[in-house]
Design an enzyme around this catalytic site. Structure first.
Site, short mmCIF file in Angstrom:
data_model
loop_
_atom_site.label_atom_id
_atom_site.label_comp_id
_atom_site.label_asym_id
_atom_site.label_seq_id
_atom_site.Cartn_x
_atom_site.Cartn_y
_atom_site.Cartn_z
N HIS A 24 1.07 -1.02 -0.16
CA HIS A 24 -0.26 -0.02 -0.39
C HIS A 24 1.08 0.89 0.09
O HIS A 24 0.36 1.82 -0.33
CB HIS A 24 -0.84 0.23 1.70
CG HIS A 24 -1.83 1.21 1.83
ND1 HIS A 24 -3.58 1.10 1.11
CD2 HIS A 24 -1.54 2.48 2.00
CE1 HIS A 24 -3.65 2.59 1.08
NE2 HIS A 24 -2.52 3.30 2.28
N GLU A 25 2.05 1.57 1.01
CA GLU A 25 2.62 2.37 1.06
C GLU A 25 3.42 2.81 -0.01
O GLU A 25 4.56 3.89 -0.85
CB GLU A 25 2.89 2.46 2.69
CG GLU A 25 2.62 2.57 3.46
CD GLU A 25 1.61 3.58 3.28
OE1 GLU A 25 2.50 4.29 3.10
OE2 GLU A 25 1.12 3.27 4.35
#
Length: 452
Positions: A24-25
């Site tokens: 996600h990051e």
């Protein structure tokens, strides 16, 4: 051995969750660097830093609690306008919170960052930076679902007989031993055996379990069933009886009986009861085999799962009272109760102890991780700070204001000041922290279990 498998399952799930957060990051980081925004930190987890290394201008690290992560970008909050930064008047508490948040973000600005700040990028670029994270979760969920459903496959009902029931009893009266006055099932009387493959009922072909089920339910009285046994086809005479059976929905799933409040109805042994109807009955249970789904079936399955995730997210606030009672009042923890990282990890541990082939246990674990990623996508798209959706909403609103200003030939209103929403963000953070603590306690004292 069970303890070892449980531990392995917990570790595997936590690693999968860490990868999901890191993935996600990475979406945020990739777009931020693409648009030349300076990123000072890329962290997986929250709390105490367990490990970190600095490459270039960014510190990469892993923190102790795998419930979230972040990419720290310079200039997430724009500076105050001159008419808003007057020093002669006493600030309200709300205003003080806003300025404290603004000052904390401006501390990271260094010489050379004059043109590398987040708020300076066009709205569509900021949207891509913020939507990059949730979309990575969505991509991972799609890959995991497709890998399991189209690659490994699911255990599905077949037209091969798995069990021949001995006697006729209503669905809610099923038990291991037949009552003395119970009649033998039509299948037992007709001489059916486990392993028989049913190919037709009363001359109607039955290519799958659903069609076989519907054909039997619509029939009654004398009839015939064609079965393949040891490679040879046999026609069996059968007397199809009428019996109380479960009502099925369009997917072939039994419909649960509910009370006036919509809660499931259970019997004295805590078995969930189902709605019943009178229909044709012969007394068999299907054998199962693993088979891959088609692309269309996979898409339908993923759409159904996404709908359920969205529904659970919307209904999450309504489940807090039951969660509280299950934690502190000794009430029963509902199977659909929300769980935290600890609860999900325990379920991951239980999956590896289930009595099923290792391939199926792995498939269940991957499906669970795919569902978690769908939830992370949906949660982060909520238009609330500090979630990604809050920044996306701010960029969209800024774009609308600037277009309207150009349309009506008014001065450019400038970047949307997300600092004004920071008090709301603090409320959201406190709510999430409170829910996380409640889930942690509930998952320890009264956990959701796959096997009761």
């Amino acid at each position: 051995m069970l303890a070892v498998l449980t531990t392995i399952g917990i570790v595997l799930f936590v690693l999968g969750l860490l990868f999901s957060i890191a993935w996600h990051e990475l979406g945020h980081l990739a777009f931020a660097k693409l648009f030349n925004i300076r990123c000072t930190q890329y962290m997986v987890g929250v709390g105490t830093t367990l490990w970190s290394r600095t490459w270039g201008e960014t510190e990469y690290g892993i923190k102790a609690v795998p419930i979230a992560g972040y990419v720290r970008m310079v200039g997430m909050i724009p500076p105050a306008r001159r008419d808003e930064s007057s020093s002669g008047t006493r600030m309200s508490r709300w205003r003080a919170m806003i300025e404290d948040a603004r000052e904390a973000h401006l501390v990271e600005v260094e010489p050379g960052d004059e043109d590398r700040m987040f708020y300076q990028r066009k709205p569509w670029k900021r949207i891509l930076v913020m939507v990059g994270g949730p979309v990575m979760n969505l991509i991972l969920a799609l890959v995991l679902f497709a890998s399991v459903l189209m690659g490994i496959g699911l255990q599905q009902e077949t037209t091969t007989v798995g069990v021949v029931n001995e006697c006729v009893v209503a669905v809610d009266e099923s038990q291991e031993e037949c009552p003395e006055d119970a009649a033998p099932t039509p299948a037992a009387e007709a001489g059916m055996y486990p392993g028989d493959e049913i190919v037709a009922v009363n001359g109607t072909p039955t290519p799958d379990w659903r069609s076989l089920q519907e054909t039997i339910r619509d029939a009654a009285g004398p009839g015939t069933i064609e079965v393949v046994r040891d490679g040879a086809t046999h026609t069996l005479d059968i007397e199809i009886t009428r019996n109380e059976v479960a009502v099925l929905d369009e997917d072939g799933t039994p419909v649960q009986r509910t009370d006036a409040d919509g809660e499931p109805v259970t019997d004295a042994e805590d078995r969930v009861l189902v709605e019943t109807e009178e229909a044709g009955f012969i007394g068999i249970q299907p054998a199962y085999e693993r088979s891959p789904l088609s692309a269309g079936e996979t898409a339908a399955h993923m759409a159904d799962t996404a709908y359920q995730v969205g529904e659970h997210l919307i209904l999450l606030p309504t489940k807090i009272p039951d969660l509280w009672n299950a934690t502190f009042a000794g009430a029963e923890r509902q199977p659909d109760s929300p769980v935290g990282v600890v609860g999900a990890s325990r379920i991951g541990g239980e999956i590896l102890t289930l009595d099923m082939p290792i391939v199926d246990r792995g498939a269940v674990m991957l499906m669970m991780l795919a569902t978690v990623n769908l939830f992370l996508f949906a949660l982060n798209m909520l238009p609330l700070l500090p979630l990604d959706g809050g920044h996306i909403f701010g960029a969209l609103w800024e774009s609308v204001r600037r277009h309207l200003a150009r349309l009506f030939r008014r001065p450019d209103p400038g970047p949307f000041d997300t600092a004004k929403l920071m008090p709301v963000a603090y409320v959201v953070i406190l709510a999430f922290v409170g829910l996380s603590v409640l889930l942690l306690i509930a998952d320890i004292v009264n956990p959701v279990r796959l096997v009761q």
